[in-house]
Scaffold this active site. Structure first.
Site, PDB file in Angstrom:
ATOM      1  N   CYS A  39      -1.758  34.871 -14.939  1.00 40.26           N
ATOM      2  CA  CYS A  39      -0.607  34.746 -14.057  1.00 40.26           C
ATOM      3  C   CYS A  39      -0.998  34.368 -12.643  1.00 40.26           C
ATOM      4  CB  CYS A  39       0.218  36.023 -14.064  1.00 40.26           C
ATOM      5  SG  CYS A  39      -0.721  37.454 -13.516  1.00 40.26           S
TER       6      CYS A  39
ATOM      7  N   HIS B  14       0.830  -1.206   0.000  1.00 40.52           N
ATOM      8  CA  HIS B  14       0.000   0.000   0.000  1.00 40.52           C
ATOM      9  C   HIS B  14       0.864   1.255   0.000  1.00 40.52           C
ATOM     10  CE1 HIS B  14      -2.328   3.236   1.928  1.00 40.52           C
ATOM     11  NE2 HIS B  14      -3.289   2.786   1.144  1.00 40.52           N
TER      12      HIS B  14
END
Ligand code: ADP
Ligand code: MG
Ligand code: MG
Length: 877
Positions: free
Chosen positions: A832, A455
């Site tokens: 931006c 896992h």
């Protein structure tokens, strides 16, 4: 006609992923190409959605179809639910469109009850197997239905092992397992208040319901948010007849990849465990053998498996991750999917597939998850420091990258410490799905148990977090939060460094360095650049950031936040004098001191960009962010200004604002103090003149960006004296220099009146951080406090500051472009905000016709790839 909610494996194929989920579609596909797949049926993702619509109930129509398909399955297999001659046992497996490993629980051996277990024990002459199946079934079913976690039952198993004086599950005999089964059932009755169900059909309905329900468990919700998987998709459920890997030593179960998921190296990679079932390999209860060792023990099945691997790779034209079981020497395929891989492996595999003629460069570019690249841009250990460091131990290199930090022992601690800003390494015996959030918070993960497919390994690779697994040299004492390694005792808070690329573990902190683009990374990026239309710029305030971004492929600066430049060194002193000035003269004198410094910074930025565009935003934040707060600093400022401490304190008090985010900031500063903007203009233009002179072959054309404009008149007012100042500088220098003045679109009113704004603005740049804040009307600094409640209530699936709200904010952007471009055809438009580096937002920017995206330096490669994928996915009409 009634809806079709259920499909036999023979009725589906790989293209039906949306309806059948990934697992179901691939089980059908494998069936179609003639591979040995235990047969069964898939209940569709639509049935899951319907279940939620019906108030978390499976309606009668769907139930009827499920019952009908049980009948078909009984016919196909020749077995019958609950039969005393030939009972049918099935697995119930979840499977969403996108694979969500370990997110939802599988139930095996469904169909067993007290009578059937005796039937199969007698018929097979293998009572141990029969009771092993039954205790597993009760365990998994109870866990899923009661949602108590696996821990409780594991404790009972551990107690049984202790009582019998054995170490491994396989050493427990039929009677032990029978006793365990009874203990489990008693526990079920105790918690649920009813007997454990004996009727297979009742068991099946309960299991299907539990799978549907698990779509909404907290782990699944977190995983979806991290991986951009919509809640609305739902999960399918697969009901499949069992193949048994736990019938003895000629049986077993395994998982394998056709190529190494960590490096991408071609060749079988995986693990196999004899006499085992289901998740035993992954759970780390016993240490599995390398897949190649199967060759000796199961020669026939191994040979056949190799053939299957080739078939599947050629069929899917990608690296496959497969799960299979061997029952008395016979191979059964239980799952295949395009394997999860590290970013490094993704690049190598994509290039190899092109070289092997299986994929075109365009397909190679399209198959890489841009978000994954992030890990390659993470720091690596400094090579020199690493040479000198002596590793404490070496374990499995499960997920690459370097990590150092303080040791913590639980996922909760990892979360808590990280929230305090600590860097932590999570050290555990093994991890389980409950640990996901802690794993995410940690720099790196170190486990004592488990292999490359444990896992911890799988999840860490998916998250791009460094992981070293299976370090059995560690003597762990989780309870007391300490362990011993290489003769040294380590405690919570001690420093540790781990290298997920080599598996080595080091005492203390080893310094790290930044990564670069080379080899296969460079090759893929080169291909990506051929397909994209969007330019990619960077947000950079320092020459060092700008150079890094250039190395990573930035084609300009989309945002230079000049306020960051005022904090450096002792500039803040002059800046404070400027703010606390009481006359223009005083203010101009202070600004004179700052001017040469700013000019110097801009020169370095232009140099770093080598003639590519540089967009400089003028001072944006509220002034009180800059004022001194300590008595000492206040006194210093008072002395420098020849004023009393009290006067300064009064000025500071007068700068206080109740809502600074919507206060005296942005272009409002330029309106009230034009001399600031004039000084910045001089710095921008003088720097450009100098660099242009030094590099006649470059075109230096600065872009001046006025922030927070909401009204054309604001922009016009500021632009007037900016232009006046700039032109005077250029005239004085006697040189040709072009420059542009534009604006950030970050106030909804600017977007709404973009046709007006475009009359003055030579470019737009969407400041989507503020635009999101102002459009929703919630503060980006405070949203964290309530966003979790929004996720829980399913109002939001994502943080709108990380992933662009295309519906609302996106509509404003689209509108601004459509209004602006006709007024000024040469208007260029960029973004931006943080969103400039988020792949799905980049795709949106491509679609609405932006010219460029701008993002932080380390996201530039992500944006380049995302822009290419956007262009490939949305070809020009
Ligand atoms: P996950 O999505 O978590 O991998 P799966 O549905 O693949 O869950 O089931 C986990 C494991 O259970 C499989 O890898 C396989 O070993 C076992 N399993 C599932 N169905 C069957 C089956 N019909 N016969 C034998 N083993 C099965
Ligand atoms: Mg599986
Ligand atoms: Mg802003």
């Amino acid at each position: 006609m009634a809806n079709k909610w259920v499909y036999l494996f023979t009725e589906g194929d790989a293209s039906m992923r949306n309806l059948l989920g990934g697992k179901g579609a691939n089980l059908a596909e494998m069936t179609n190409i003639g591979l040995p797949v235990p047969q069964g049926f898939t209940i569709t993702t639509e049935a899951c959605t319907q279940y939620y619509e019906d108030g978390r109930e499976i309606n009668e129509e769907i139930q009827a179809q499920i019952n009908e398909y049980i009948g078909k399955m009984e016919e196909i297999t020749g077995k019958k639910f609950g039969d005393h001659e030939n009972p049918l046992l099935v697995s119930v497996r979840s499977g969403a469109r996108a694979s969500m490993p370990g997110m939802m629980d599988t139930i095996l051996n469904l169909g067993l009850n007290e009578e059937v277990v005796n039937v199969i024990a007698e018929k097979s002459g293998n009572a141990r197997w029969a009771w092993d199946c039954y205790r597993r079934f009760i365990q998994m079913y109870s866990d899923v239905v009661m949602e108590v976690g696996k821990k409780y039952f594991e404790t009972l198993i551990d107690e049984m092992k202790e009582k019998k004086g054995v170490k491994l599950d396989v050493e427990l005999d039929a009677d032990d397992l029978k006793e365990l089964a009874n203990q489990f059932k008693a526990e079920y009755k105790d918690k649920i208040g009813a007997d454990f169900p004996d009727d297979p059909k009742e068991q099946l309905m309960g299991a299907i319901k539990a799978v549907f329900r698990s779509w909404d468990n907290p782990r699944a919700n977190v995983y979806r948010r991290d991986n951009d998987i919509p809640y609305s998709w739902g999960t399918a459920v697969n009901v499949q007849s069992m193949a048994f890997g736990n019938m003895g030593d000629d049986c077993g179960t395994g998982v394998a990849f056709t190529r190494d998921p960590a490096t991408g190296e071609k060749g079988l990679f995986g693990e196999f465990l004899t006499n085992a079932q289901g998740e035993d390999v992954v759970a780390g209860v016993r240490t599995p053998m390398h897949i190649n060792e199967m060759a000796d023990k199961f020669p026939e099945a191994f040979k056949q498996f190799n053939e299957v691997c080739k078939t599947l790779e050629n069929h899917y034209r990608d690296m496959q991750d497969m799960e299979f079981t061997v029952e008395h020497g016979k191979l059964y395929m239980l799952q295949t999917r395009n394997g999860k891989r590290t970013a490094q492996a993704a690049l190598k595999i994509a290039c190899d597939l092109v070289d092997e003629g299986m994929r075109t460069p365009e397909e190679a570019v399209a198959m890489i998850d841009p978000r994954n690249l992030d890990t390659l841009l993470h720091p690596q250990f400094d090579a020199e420091a690493l040479k000198k460091a002596e590793p404490l131990a070496k374990a499995l290199a499960a997920s690459p990258g370097a990590a150092c930090g303080k040791i913590v022992f639980t996922a909760e601690d990892a979360k808590e410490w990280a929230a305090r800003g600590e860097k932590v390494v999570l050290v555990r015996l093994e991890t389980s799905p409950e640990d996901i959030e802690g794993m995410k918070a940690a720099q790196g993960i170190l486990t004592v148990r488990g292999g490359m497919t444990s896992h911890a390994a799988v999840v860490a690779r998916g998250m791009g977090t460094c992981c070293v697994s299976g370090c059995s040299d560690i003597a762990m004492d989780e309870e007391n939060k300490k362990f011993v390694l290489a003769g040294k005792e380590f405690h919570e808070g001690d420093a540790l460094s781990i290298d997920g690329s080599t598996g080595k573990i080091y005492d203390g902190i080893i310094p790290t360095v930044d990564a670069t683009i080379a080899g296969e990374f460079g090759r893929i990026m080169g291909w990506a650049d051929q397909y994209r239309r969007l330019k990619v710029r960077t947000n950079a305030d320092t020459p060092a950031d700008a150079r890094k971004a250039r190395e990573l492929g930035a084609e300009g600066i989309g945002l230079c936040r000049t306020e960051h430049m005022f904090f450096e060194g002792n500039r803040i002193d002059a800046f404070r004098e400027m703010i606390c000035s009481e006359t223009i003269e005083e203010r101009e004198a202070a600004l004179e001191k700052i001017l040469p410094e700013q000019q110097g910074d801009f020169e370095k930025l232009y140099e770093a960009l080598e003639g590519n565009p540089v967009c400089i935003r003028f001072l944006d934040p509220p002034l009180h962010e800059f004022v001194p707060t300590t008595e000492e600093d206040i006194k210093k400022l008072a002395d420098a200004q020849g004023k009393s401490v009290e006067t300064i304190k009064n000025i500071i008090a007068s700068l206080h604002e109740f809502n600074p985010m919507m206060g005296h900031r942005g272009c409002r500063l330029a309106v009230t103090y034009p001399e600031i903007a004039k000084m910045q203009t001089k710095a921008v233009i003088r720097a450009a003149i100098n660099v242009q002179k030094a590099h006649p072959d470059w075109t230096v054309e600065p872009e001046i960006m006025i922030p927070l404009v909401g009204d054309i008149k604001e922009l016009k007012y500021v632009k007037n004296f900016v232009v006046e100042t700039a032109d005077a500088e250029i005239a004085a220098a006697g040189i040709e220099l072009k420059y542009q003045v534009g604006t950030m679109i970050e106030i909804p009113r600017a977007a709404l009146t973009a046709d007006d704004i475009a009359k003055e603005a030579e470019f737009f740049c969407f400041g989507t951080n503020d635009l999101t804040q102002m459009t929703y009307g919630f503060s980006r600094d405070d949203a964290g406090k309530f966003l979790n409640a929004y996720y829980d209530a399913k109002i939001f699936e994502n943080d709108p500051f990380a992933k662009l709200d295309q519906v609302g904010v996106g509509k404003l952007m689209k509108m601004a472009i459509e209004l602006g471009k006709p007024v000024r055809p040469e208007l260029h438009v960029g973004i931006c905000g943080e969103h400039g580096g988020d792949p799905s937002s980049v795709e949106f920017c491509h679609k609405i016709g932006l010219d460029y995206v701008s993002c932080s330096p380390f996201r530039v490669p992500i944006a380049r790839l995302a822009a290419a994928q956007a262009a490939i996915k949305n070809p020009r009409k």
